[in-house]
Design an enzyme around this catalytic site. Structure first.
Site, mmCIF file in Angstrom:
data_model
loop_
_atom_site.group_PDB
_atom_site.id
_atom_site.type_symbol
_atom_site.label_atom_id
_atom_site.label_comp_id
_atom_site.label_asym_id
_atom_site.label_seq_id
_atom_site.Cartn_x
_atom_site.Cartn_y
_atom_site.Cartn_z
ATOM 1 C CG ASP A 223 72.406 16.899 18.888
ATOM 2 O OD1 ASP A 223 71.712 16.155 18.180
ATOM 3 O OD2 ASP A 223 72.657 18.080 18.579
ATOM 4 C CG ASN A 282 65.050 15.230 11.985
ATOM 5 O OD1 ASN A 282 65.890 15.691 12.742
ATOM 6 N ND2 ASN A 282 65.104 13.972 11.555
#
Length: 462
Positions: A223, A282
């Site tokens: 995604d 992240n």
């Protein structure tokens, strides 16, 4: 999500929305993969049977790292576990006893996070999982769903690169790493590039949905890779934040950066559309706010996100900043945040608004730290931060990011993942030339907001 591309403008329409709720079983936390596929088919049936639409292509993207294991007959022998499952607690340290941390990074160039696919598999090995022995094929979440749509067992590179056993420099799985860890490399699937035509919709689904043999593409299946493909930017003096449950902050590069410095800073090299590298980190994202909202709802206080944003604004500057990456597991986040502050000799937030403000300012501060690390590795200044995804709607957070970083923030589009998914399909089908043209289409089609440091609110449209 239905996308329509006409005269260099893209429009989106939501056809079907459904919850993605993890399932807690006695042995751990799972995704309801069969339920998700059922809902996907239902959404396709709405397009075919109810709307009688002629669809040019289908593409699936999902979150990274999680996977299912198939037997030789193609049936599931291990359902996908949720990456927040506790089975990987302490597993990276066990793995590094066999293959040291710096060697794992040299194999893959990927950020160390305990839920990476590599540690999930090694946890299965340590537990003597019979499913690991029976596995004939590993498929990551979008690959698994694509297999159920088409019957084709392939792994798209952007999702494979999240695993920490994909070799970004040599564009293949690091089978040598599997061999050293005693993991069966025979289950690794063939790889395919972003934008590959997998084939038509399986005949039974083509008939039941009423869509016929629609082409199914291996789009940018991670995604974030899809979201980055939709960033409405030009030049090279910008970075992105794909803001949602997670915040993923980075840049697009031609080659991976696998150096001692990027290892020390714990950056990751993942594959994006058009063979580019997503060099990023992240960061915990708005999941922290989501979990707090869930905890407050369980206590009888069902705040909307708009109410939480208002309370955060009214609370004024945060009295403490927290390490947003210190909170991995779900459950009682407001209490966990208060406990963290107490353990670190910092004032605890006393109200709902103060807790929300603490989260938002801490996220903005973490973005500033990562921005400075990016600039240090790249040896250049990044003037603009593009925030895409659901978090781009959070006006207060966007302004806090502009204030903390001293950079211009451009927010939008909200549905970046769906947009990038479609743009990759459009390039593969020859409808648009490349993603540069796609980014121009995004600028033509969606409203963007600009935030500058020191402004009380958004300065205007971008």
């Amino acid at each position: 999500m239905l996308a329509t591309l006409e005269q260099s403008r893209l429009s989106l329409e939501e056809l079907h929305r459904f919850p993605n709720t993890p399932v807690r079983l006695p042995d751990g936390l799972y995704w309801d993969s069969l339920g998700l596929f059922h809902e996907i088919v239902h959404g396709l049936t709405i397009a075919g049977r109810e709307r009688h639409l002629e669809i040019s292509g289908i593409g699936i993207d999902t979150w990274g790292v999680d996977f299912g294991l198939l037997g030789a007959d193609g049936s599931l022998v291990a359902s996908p576990r949720h990456y927040r499952d506790e089975r990987t607690d302490g597993v990276p340290e066990r793995l590094f006893e066999v293959v040291p941390r710096d060697e794992v990074f040299q194999f893959t160039g990927v950020q160390f996070m305990q839920f990476n696919s590599l540690y999930q598999l090694y946890a299965m090995k340590l537990a003597g999982s019979p499913a690991l022995t029976a596995a004939h094929r590993l498929l990551f979440m979008p690959d698994l769903l694509n297999y159920w749509l088409t019957g084709v067992q392939l792994s798209e590179v952007s999702i494979a690169s999240t695993s920490q056993f994909y070799d970004t420099r040599n564009a293949r799985f690091a089978s040598e790493l599997f061999d050293r860890l005693g993991l069966p490399s025979s289950m690794l699937p063939p790889l395919t590039g972003t934008g590959t035509l997998l084939g038509p919709l399986h005949a039974t689904l083509a008939e039941s949905t009423g869509l016929g043999p629609v082409p199914v593409y291996a789009t940018a299946a991670h995604d974030t890779a899809s979201a980055v493909a939709a960033v409405p930017a030009g030049g090279d003096d910008w970075c992105y934040i794909s803001s949602g449950t997670w915040s993923l902050m980075g840049v697009i590069l031609d080659e991976p950066v696998v150096t001692a410095e990027s290892l020390a800073l714990n950056f990751t090299n993942e594959i994006g559309a058009e063979g580019k590298v997503r060099f990023l980190k992240n960061i915990a994202g708005l999941w922290l706010l989501q979990e707090c909202r869930r905890a407050w709802a369980a206590e009888g206080h069902d705040y909307s996100y708009e109410q939480l944003a208002t309370l955060a604004a009214e609370a004024g500057p945060a009295k403490s900043l927290i390490d947003v990456d210190a909170f991995l597991h779900s459950g009682q986040l407001p209490a966990k945040i208060a406990n963290w502050c107490r353990a670190n000799d910092r004032p605890e937030p006393q109200t709902v608004g103060e807790t929300c403000r603490t989260i938002l300012e801490s996220l903005a501060e973490r973005y500033r730290q990562v921005l400075e690390s990016l600039e240090r590795v790249l040896h250049r200044r990044l003037k603009t931060i593009h925030i895409v995804g659901g978090g781009s709607r959070h006006t207060l957070l966007n302004q806090l990011v502009a204030d903390r970083t001293g950079r211009t923030v451009i927010a939008g589009p909200v549905e970046a993942t769906a947009i990038g998914n479609v743009l990759v399909q459009a390039v593969a089908a020859g409808v648009i030339r490349d993603l540069d043209e796609g980014r121009q289409i995004v600028r033509n089609s969606f409203e963007l907001e600009r935030f500058v440091s020191g402004a009380a609110s958004a300065a205007g449209r971008a």
